[in-house]
Design a protein around this motif. Structure first.
Motif, PDB file in Angstrom:
ATOM      1  N   UNK A 214       8.949  15.091  -6.529  1.00  0.00           N
ATOM      2  CA  UNK A 214       7.794  15.282  -5.651  1.00  0.00           C
ATOM      3  C   UNK A 214       6.559  15.242  -6.538  1.00  0.00           C
ATOM      4  N   UNK A 215       5.694  14.260  -6.345  1.00  0.00           N
ATOM      5  CA  UNK A 215       4.510  14.130  -7.187  1.00  0.00           C
ATOM      6  C   UNK A 215       3.530  15.256  -6.922  1.00  0.00           C
ATOM      7  N   UNK A 216       2.770  15.596  -7.928  1.00  0.00           N
ATOM      8  CA  UNK A 216       1.752  16.638  -7.799  1.00  0.00           C
ATOM      9  C   UNK A 216       0.459  16.038  -7.251  1.00  0.00           C
ATOM     10  N   UNK A 217      -0.315  16.878  -6.542  1.00  0.00           N
ATOM     11  CA  UNK A 217      -1.595  16.455  -5.977  1.00  0.00           C
ATOM     12  C   UNK A 217      -2.645  17.541  -6.214  1.00  0.00           C
ATOM     13  N   UNK A 218      -3.798  17.122  -6.750  1.00  0.00           N
ATOM     14  CA  UNK A 218      -4.938  18.028  -6.983  1.00  0.00           C
ATOM     15  C   UNK A 218      -4.550  19.223  -7.851  1.00  0.00           C
ATOM     16  N   UNK A 219      -3.721  18.993  -8.844  1.00  0.00           N
ATOM     17  CA  UNK A 219      -3.128  20.032  -9.676  1.00  0.00           C
ATOM     18  C   UNK A 219      -4.157  20.730 -10.572  1.00  0.00           C
ATOM     19  N   UNK A 220      -3.735  21.865 -11.123  1.00  0.00           N
ATOM     20  CA  UNK A 220      -4.513  22.641 -12.089  1.00  0.00           C
ATOM     21  C   UNK A 220      -3.622  23.081 -13.249  1.00  0.00           C
ATOM     22  N   UNK A 221      -4.277  23.403 -14.372  1.00  0.00           N
ATOM     23  CA  UNK A 221      -3.722  24.236 -15.451  1.00  0.00           C
ATOM     24  C   UNK A 221      -2.430  23.697 -16.055  1.00  0.00           C
ATOM     25  N   UNK A 222      -2.473  22.496 -16.580  1.00  0.00           N
ATOM     26  CA  UNK A 222      -1.296  21.937 -17.249  1.00  0.00           C
ATOM     27  C   UNK A 222      -1.102  22.626 -18.596  1.00  0.00           C
ATOM     28  N   UNK A 223       0.129  23.029 -18.890  1.00  0.00           N
ATOM     29  CA  UNK A 223       0.419  23.598 -20.203  1.00  0.00           C
ATOM     30  C   UNK A 223       1.785  23.134 -20.676  1.00  0.00           C
ATOM     31  N   UNK A 224       2.004  23.267 -21.979  1.00  0.00           N
ATOM     32  CA  UNK A 224       3.252  22.844 -22.607  1.00  0.00           C
ATOM     33  C   UNK A 224       4.116  24.073 -22.842  1.00  0.00           C
ATOM     34  N   UNK A 225       5.356  24.042 -22.392  1.00  0.00           N
ATOM     35  CA  UNK A 225       6.262  25.172 -22.564  1.00  0.00           C
ATOM     36  C   UNK A 225       6.919  25.106 -23.942  1.00  0.00           C
ATOM     37  N   UNK A 226       7.590  26.183 -24.366  1.00  0.00           N
ATOM     38  CA  UNK A 226       8.309  26.138 -25.647  1.00  0.00           C
ATOM     39  C   UNK A 226       9.392  25.062 -25.690  1.00  0.00           C
ATOM     40  N   UNK A 227       9.866  24.623 -24.524  1.00  0.00           N
ATOM     41  CA  UNK A 227      10.879  23.567 -24.474  1.00  0.00           C
ATOM     42  C   UNK A 227      10.269  22.174 -24.572  1.00  0.00           C
ATOM     43  N   UNK A 228       8.932  22.111 -24.599  1.00  0.00           N
ATOM     44  CA  UNK A 228       8.266  20.823 -24.655  1.00  0.00           C
ATOM     45  C   UNK A 228       8.050  20.187 -23.302  1.00  0.00           C
TER      46      UNK A 228
ATOM     47  N   UNK B 135      -7.760  12.335  -9.323  1.00  0.00           N
ATOM     48  CA  UNK B 135      -6.872  11.187  -9.475  1.00  0.00           C
ATOM     49  C   UNK B 135      -5.412  11.595  -9.274  1.00  0.00           C
ATOM     50  N   UNK B 136      -5.179  12.886  -8.970  1.00  0.00           N
ATOM     51  CA  UNK B 136      -3.816  13.405  -8.786  1.00  0.00           C
ATOM     52  C   UNK B 136      -2.935  13.014  -9.968  1.00  0.00           C
ATOM     53  N   UNK B 137      -3.487  13.165 -11.163  1.00  0.00           N
ATOM     54  CA  UNK B 137      -2.788  12.678 -12.352  1.00  0.00           C
ATOM     55  C   UNK B 137      -2.966  13.636 -13.519  1.00  0.00           C
ATOM     56  N   UNK B 138      -1.950  13.666 -14.376  1.00  0.00           N
ATOM     57  CA  UNK B 138      -2.040  14.272 -15.700  1.00  0.00           C
ATOM     58  C   UNK B 138      -1.948  13.125 -16.696  1.00  0.00           C
ATOM     59  N   UNK B 139      -2.864  13.095 -17.655  1.00  0.00           N
ATOM     60  CA  UNK B 139      -2.853  12.002 -18.622  1.00  0.00           C
ATOM     61  C   UNK B 139      -2.726  12.560 -20.033  1.00  0.00           C
ATOM     62  N   UNK B 140      -2.179  11.717 -20.913  1.00  0.00           N
ATOM     63  CA  UNK B 140      -2.057  12.076 -22.317  1.00  0.00           C
ATOM     64  C   UNK B 140      -2.873  11.099 -23.148  1.00  0.00           C
ATOM     65  N   UNK B 141      -3.665  11.655 -24.092  1.00  0.00           N
ATOM     66  CA  UNK B 141      -4.533  10.862 -24.956  1.00  0.00           C
ATOM     67  C   UNK B 141      -4.137  11.109 -26.405  1.00  0.00           C
ATOM     68  N   UNK B 142      -4.014  10.049 -27.175  1.00  0.00           N
ATOM     69  CA  UNK B 142      -3.801  10.195 -28.615  1.00  0.00           C
ATOM     70  C   UNK B 142      -5.116  10.638 -29.249  1.00  0.00           C
ATOM     71  N   UNK B 143      -5.108  11.795 -29.895  1.00  0.00           N
ATOM     72  CA  UNK B 143      -6.363  12.359 -30.392  1.00  0.00           C
ATOM     73  C   UNK B 143      -6.985  11.514 -31.501  1.00  0.00           C
ATOM     74  N   UNK B 144      -6.181  10.920 -32.351  1.00  0.00           N
ATOM     75  CA  UNK B 144      -6.722  10.153 -33.472  1.00  0.00           C
ATOM     76  C   UNK B 144      -7.252   8.797 -33.032  1.00  0.00           C
ATOM     77  N   UNK B 145      -6.469   8.076 -32.246  1.00  0.00           N
ATOM     78  CA  UNK B 145      -6.888   6.731 -31.845  1.00  0.00           C
ATOM     79  C   UNK B 145      -7.753   6.733 -30.598  1.00  0.00           C
ATOM     80  N   UNK B 146      -7.653   7.794 -29.787  1.00  0.00           N
ATOM     81  CA  UNK B 146      -8.388   7.845 -28.534  1.00  0.00           C
ATOM     82  C   UNK B 146      -7.768   7.014 -27.432  1.00  0.00           C
ATOM     83  N   UNK B 147      -6.552   6.505 -27.642  1.00  0.00           N
ATOM     84  CA  UNK B 147      -5.911   5.642 -26.657  1.00  0.00           C
ATOM     85  C   UNK B 147      -5.136   6.449 -25.618  1.00  0.00           C
ATOM     86  N   UNK B 148      -5.037   5.873 -24.425  1.00  0.00           N
ATOM     87  CA  UNK B 148      -4.246   6.461 -23.356  1.00  0.00           C
ATOM     88  C   UNK B 148      -2.764   6.242 -23.652  1.00  0.00           C
ATOM     89  N   UNK B 149      -1.972   7.323 -23.603  1.00  0.00           N
ATOM     90  CA  UNK B 149      -0.540   7.231 -23.910  1.00  0.00           C
ATOM     91  C   UNK B 149       0.268   7.054 -22.636  1.00  0.00           C
TER      92      UNK B 149
END
Length: 631
Positions: free
Chosen positions: A465-479, A426-440
């Motif tokens: 420039x949008x990302x396409x077919x990305x891998x390995x999303x992580x959060x840096x110390x800066x957030x 989907x060429x996308x990174x998504x965020x999910x609320x863990x408690x509610x299960x809702x898409x953020x």
């Protein structure tokens, strides 16, 4: 006797290295138990190519001591005032052939009662051409069960042994002031070479003074006649000079590899879909989890998990809970034709869609988050109509399946207890609320998102420039978010694609403002100064905490029969790169490793899924676990 031992501190292991005159050797160790070795007395241990022998075969095995001589192993402890090694120093090779260059140094001292334990610490001192290093641990950490009355046995594990090197090892007891009390006869330990069908590790650049300290840990995928070798997998730890310091080999494919808080390794195995295995650094299987649905066979020693698959990624939320990627099967009527023709449709489609699952180490599934329910199943990306899963558990589905989402990484953000998922197709990174299960929110090209999903899109600041077919999303110390942007096609259906010959991959960092629902690109590295890089699949990126550098795994470089870049894996040639760059406006490489076939390895290629830089790889070594199976 007890008063004399009270004045003694440690054991010093002196290891000299022959065969690499210009290289430094650091051997690290901690406790291990090898009961069967304790019954052995004055004889050398020799197993295959990893062997021990006294340097002078005509000399006796008496231990050097100004005050004592070697005691009869069957006798009781010496009289008070004497101290000696009751058994000569011996070497036991690791019996698990998955990690051949490891083992234990074994010796014994006069037994002390529980009320009067031997005080002091173990000093493991390693000497080499450029200096020496010392590792300090408590002497009691190395105790092993004794088989003979009147003595206390000790075993010191050695893991950091490079291939095809001859080491000379002695141990000494020293006083508090550092004066040696006892010294053993030296032993020679000769390590085995790397396996025949291993890649070449070509370090093209190494600047240790600017690099993150530690070893680079990564998996190996071997290609054989342009097909993945499903009967081979390996994990390797390399130093800054490209020297192998530890390796593990298995008879199955290995993808994700992580070091756990207890020092063990967790890896995914099979063709990216079957399960997870935890091993210690001697290669012993500690625990194993297998997906149990779809008629998959679960080994008797493994814990079954009631999911269709365990694929691509898994992290531990705590010591008892996993967060992992799985799949489920859904039908949609009608659907897009697999030729990606904008107007053609088929009556129905079987979509393999991703599910994020939480499960306990006992196999209990706690909760799940279905991407089929969170996202729009009628939105596709290039790759959504591929049949990846037809050979990975869904072989018996009539009409075959489509790989609609193909998620490849999952991350937990403890700041707000949320989940980040990289949804490749989907060429996308998504965020999910863990408690509610809702898409953020949804991060990615806004094209073709409709209705309620369009309202979840992050709005760009500037022209990212949008990302396409990305891998390995992580959060840096800066957030911020850091990810590997493979860049495949640079388009969504049914827009015109960018072919591999003109394409590039990159590492990119985004800053998200959830209050304003905006996203801004703040940093990228595409290797432009070196002609760029492009991996159509796999890959990883890691923020390095001490230097702030970025470790990049360009793990899926492939070429067609003409030597040109191609999007169609596996191609005709396969190799991988791991490099470290500075986090600057104009990044500079400080480490560059090429992993490739040797000239003799015709018909073979190599890929790497992910890598990590680990500063304390050997620090948590413990005794062999009670559960051990052939990997």
């Amino acid at each position: 006797m007890y008063r004399l031992l009270q004045r003694l501190l440690p054991i010093v292991v002196l290891c000299g290295c022959q065969g690499e005159g210009d290289s430094s050797v650091k051997l690290e160790a901690s406790a291990a138990t090898v009961e069967e070795e304790l019954a052995k007395t004055n004889r050398s241990v020799k197993t295959n190519s990893l062997r021990m022998a006294t340097p002078n075969p005509t000399s006796s095995n008496k231990t050097k001591s100004k005050k004592t001589t070697q005691a009869d192993p069957s006798s009781a402890a010496p009289a008070s005032g004497s101290l000696e090694f009751l058994r000569p120093l011996t070497w036991t090779q690791n019996p698990n052939r998955a990690v051949p260059n490891a083992g234990w140094l074994n010796f014994s001292l006069p037994h002390q009662s529980a009320e009067k334990p031997v005080p002091g610490k173990v000093h493991i001192e390693i000497s080499y051409s450029q200096g020496k290093s010392t590792l300090r641990k408590r002497l009691s950490d190395f105790k092993s069960p004794s088989l003979v009355a009147g003595e206390q046995a000790y075993s010191i594990p050695l893991l950091d042994l490079k291939p095809e090197i001859q080491y000379t090892v002695t141990i000494s007891l020293v006083r508090d002031g550092g004066q040696a009390e006892l010294q053993s006869e030296p032993l020679q330990i000769e390590t085995e070479p790397l396996p025949d069908l291993f890649p070449e590790f070509d370090v093209r650049l190494s600047m240790p003074q600017r690099m993150e300290a530690g070893l680079t840990l990564f998996n190996l995928i071997r290609w054989k006649k342009n097909k993945p070798d499903t009967e081979f997998g390996a994990i390797v730890a390399l130093d800054a000079n490209g020297r192998v310091r530890w390796f593990y080999q298995a008879q199955h494919m290995i993808f994700i590899v992580r070091q756990l808080s207890n020092g063990n390794l967790l890896y995914g195995y099979g063709n990216r879909t079957e399960g997870l295995i935890e091993i210690d650094l001697f290669g012993n299987v500690v625990r194993q989890w297998n997906s149990a649905n779809l008629g998959r066979e679960v080994p008797s020693h493994a814990t079954p998990v009631a999911v269709d698959s365990l694929h691509h990624d898994a992290v531990m939320l705590d010591d008892e809970t996993f967060l992992a990627l799985s799949t489920t099967l859904n039908q949609v009527k009608p659907y897009f034709d697999p030729t990606y023709h904008s107007r053609r449709r088929i009556p129905e489609a079987n979509l393999v869609t991703d599910v994020v699952v939480e499960f306990r180490t006992d196999g209990t599934v706690l909760r799940s988050y279905s991407l089929f329910e969170l996202l729009d199943p009628r939105r596709i990306g290039y790759g959504s109509l591929h049949n990846f899963w037809d050979s990975r558990g869904y072989e018996n589905v009539p009409g075959g399946t489509f790989d609609w989402s193909h998620s490849n990484s999952v991350t937990h953000d403890p700041r707000d207890d949320s989940i980040l998922v990289s949804v490749r197709h989907q060429d996308a990174v998504i965020k999910i609320d863990r408690k509610s299960g809702e898409l953020v929110w949804i991060l990615g090209n806004p094209r073709k998102w409709k209705g309620k999903h369009s309202r979840k899109l992050l709005k760009p600041i500037g022209r990212p420039s949008w990302q396409y077919h990305q891998h390995a999303v992580e959060i840096t110390p800066q957030g911020t978010l850091l990810l590997f942007d493979n860049g495949n096609y640079q388009a969504v259906p049914f827009d015109k694609i960018l072919h591999a010959k003109e394409n590039r991959s990159r590492v990119v960092e985004f800053k998200v403002d959830e209050q304003d629902m905006t996203v801004e690109q703040v940093w990228e590295y595409d290797g432009y100064e070196r002609g760029g890089f492009y991996s159509t699949f796999l890959c990883d990126v890691d923020w390095l905490p001490q230097t702030g550098n970025v470790l990049v795994t360009n793990g899926g470089e492939i070429r067609d029969e003409n030597g040109e870049r191609t999007d169609y894996a596996p191609g005709e040639q396969q190799w991988a790169e791991i490099f470290e760059v500075t986090y600057e406006q104009t990044p500079q490489r400080v480490f560059d490793l090429l992993i490739k076939s040797s000239a003799e390895q015709t018909g073979f290629g190599w890929s790497v899924y992910r890598s990590e830089r680990i500063s304390n790889f050997f620090d948590h070594v413990k005794t062999a676990p009670s559960i051990s199976t052939k990997p």
